[in-house]
Design an enzyme around this catalytic site. Structure first.
Site, PDB file in Angstrom:
ATOM      1  N   ARG A  34      11.006  34.187  26.627  1.00 39.72           N
ATOM      2  CA  ARG A  34       9.820  34.324  25.787  1.00 39.72           C
ATOM      3  C   ARG A  34       8.959  33.062  25.806  1.00 39.72           C
ATOM      4  O   ARG A  34       7.745  33.140  25.573  1.00 39.72           O
ATOM      5  CB  ARG A  34      10.222  34.630  24.335  1.00 39.72           C
ATOM      6  N   ARG A  63       9.162  33.440   7.185  1.00 46.41           N
ATOM      7  CA  ARG A  63       7.912  33.066   7.843  1.00 46.41           C
ATOM      8  C   ARG A  63       6.785  33.923   7.262  1.00 46.41           C
ATOM      9  O   ARG A  63       6.240  34.805   7.921  1.00 46.41           O
ATOM     10  CB  ARG A  63       8.025  33.271   9.362  1.00 46.41           C
ATOM     11  N   ASP A  95      10.308  22.897  16.459  1.00 43.56           N
ATOM     12  CA  ASP A  95      10.689  23.579  17.696  1.00 43.56           C
ATOM     13  C   ASP A  95      11.498  22.700  18.640  1.00 43.56           C
ATOM     14  O   ASP A  95      12.058  23.204  19.620  1.00 43.56           O
ATOM     15  CB  ASP A  95       9.444  24.088  18.428  1.00 43.56           C
ATOM     16  N   LYS A  97       2.727  27.691  25.321  1.00 40.93           N
ATOM     17  CA  LYS A  97       3.001  29.025  24.784  1.00 40.93           C
ATOM     18  C   LYS A  97       2.206  29.277  23.509  1.00 40.93           C
ATOM     19  O   LYS A  97       1.489  30.274  23.386  1.00 40.93           O
ATOM     20  CB  LYS A  97       4.483  29.183  24.507  1.00 40.93           C
ATOM     21  N   ASN A  98       2.329  28.372  22.548  1.00 45.32           N
ATOM     22  CA  ASN A  98       1.704  28.597  21.247  1.00 45.32           C
ATOM     23  C   ASN A  98       0.184  28.617  21.339  1.00 45.32           C
ATOM     24  O   ASN A  98      -0.484  29.440  20.704  1.00 45.32           O
ATOM     25  CB  ASN A  98       2.171  27.536  20.256  1.00 45.32           C
ATOM     26  N   CYS A 111      11.385  35.387  16.685  1.00 44.30           N
ATOM     27  CA  CYS A 111      12.740  34.905  16.443  1.00 44.30           C
ATOM     28  C   CYS A 111      13.092  34.920  14.967  1.00 44.30           C
ATOM     29  O   CYS A 111      12.250  34.654  14.108  1.00 44.30           O
ATOM     30  CB  CYS A 111      12.892  33.480  16.989  1.00 44.30           C
TER      31      CYS A 111
END
Length: 422
Positions: A399, A124, A307, A25-26, A119
């Site tokens: 997601r 952040r 994560d 994903k990242n 999220c």
């Protein structure tokens, strides 16, 4: 009463079998954005079929890029960009939308995005991104929730990041790839998706060296050519499935992963008494229960990933003894434990530390996902628990995990997605 979507899990069934890990994903969000830097079409393979990727592709379409999808592959033709302002309503749906600013700045010399969404897991900031852009010669305005950057020409320089930031490292790297001259990024992040983004840039003809170390060197180039590039497997999905196998006292073999990326997690699972076997791109996780409590502290790569803190803490709720979890990256990443208290977990949270007292087992209960990884943690808790667990807000899970309930069902889980009255 309105109907809402939920995941319903009937727990207590060990996971057994083989599963293929999907693309990261990242790294997908970073390399998709980097594709806008190219002067020719590029093809990306092994993209995960997840909501964040869908949203980013739609953002790129609205900027004028032509997108062709074929399964998990996508061809991006960025030659006819018509806008430098990504759609705000879509940017607010995912954190990785900020990569578009670095790519647009490098490609067309200007970009404007609202503060990115994603999220709610704590502060952040993107101040290091902005600092890097300004060091390269861009004018950046940061006000009213909008970041606007423009330049008549980026020039390579030395960029000293005040803290290790994955997003900041990648964003500055994207802009510097099209700058004039040489750029050095000091205190760079070392995560696998930083390395994968650098490898993709090099496949297009960029000259990036040192990714995976704390100093990255980029020699800017004025033209990048098309290529075909395969995204690396998802480190966090790999870890989540490993933890789920251990939590259910299962026996699962994961294919298409990179064991070297999982060393921090594997070490903790072994410490708990879980058996982890590795070979080439395969990891097998086996457990008969009787897990021991361990202490965890999240750190930048190659330390324990933030994560995976939430999924791992689900496993710790039934480990024998008292575990401590220290979260050093984000300041609001224990909301999942509040939900697990409804399931019988015993946990005390103080600032950035959680103390978890292991229990013999969890009980199914209605719970709600507050973010992507919290959702994954609650799925693991539901798989462990006796009885039924109802998880609200499954859109968070979508997601970052491709068809998670289908793939867990193939391993023996009793999990289904249903519409229920709120």
């Amino acid at each position: 009463m309105p109907f809402v979507e939920k995941l319903v899990i009937h727990g207590g069934h060990p996971l057994r079998g083989d599963v293929q890990v999907r693309g990261g994903k990242n790294t997908s969000l970073a390399v998709l954005s980097a594709a806008l830097l190219c002067d020719e079409p590029v093809t990306l393979e092994n993209l995960p079929d997840i909501e964040d990727v869908h949203v980013l592709l739609e953002l790129m379409r609205r900027l004028g890029a032509r997108i062709q999808r074929s399964g998990r592959n996508a061809t991006i033709d960025p030659r006819q960009l018509t806008s430098h302002r990504p759609a705000p309503e879509l940017c607010r749906k995912l954190r990785g939308s900020y990569y578009l600013l670095g790519a647009l700045l490098g490609r067309v010399g200007e970009g404007a995005i609202p503060y990115p969404g994603g999220c709610e897991i704590g502060a952040r900031p993107i101040d290091q991104h902005i600092k890097g852009f300004r060091a390269l010669g861009a004018e950046v305005d940061d006000r009213y929730g909008m970041v606007e950057a423009r330049t008549t020409g980026l020039v390579g320089t030395e960029v000293f990041l005040d803290c290790v930031t994955v997003g900041g490292t990648i964003n500055v790297m994207l802009a510097a790839a099209r700058a004039q001259g040489n750029t050095m990024i000091f205190n760079a992040a070392k995560e696998p998706h930083v390395v994968d983004t650098a490898n993709f840039l090099n496949s297009m003809g960029a000259r990036v060296r040192g990714a995976g170390t704390d100093v990255i060197r980029i020699r800017g180039t004025q033209r990048l050519h098309g290529c075909t590039y395969t995204v690396i497997p998802d480190q966090i999905e790999t870890g989540t499935l490993m933890i789920a196998a251990a939590a259910t006292q299962g026996d699962v073999t994961l294919h298409g992963c990179i064991p070297a990326h999982m060393e921090a997690l594997s070490a903790k699972l072994l410490e708990m008494g879980v058996r982890v076997d590795e070979q080439d791109d395969v990891i097998r996780v086996r457990s008969l229960g009787g897990h021991r409590a361990v202490n965890i502290k999240t750190q930048a790569y190659p330390g324990f990933p933030t994560d995976l803190q939430q999924p791992m803490s689900a496993l710790l709720t039934t480990a024998s003894g008292t575990s401590t979890v220290v979260e050093t990256i984000f300041d609001k990443r224990f909301k999942h434990l509040d939900e697990m208290l409804r399931m019988g977990a015993r946990a005390h949270i103080s600032d950035r530390m959680a103390v978890i007292e292991g229990m013999p087992g969890l009980l199914g209960a209605p719970v709600y996902a507050s973010d992507l990884r919290a959702g994954a943690a609650l799925v693991i808790a539901g798989l462990m628990a006796s009885g039924d667990t109802e998880i609200g807000n499954p859109q968070y899970i979508d997601r970052g995990y491709e068809k998670l309930e289908e793939r867990l069902s193939a391993l023996g889980a009793q999990i289904r997605r249903v519409m229920m009255q709120e």
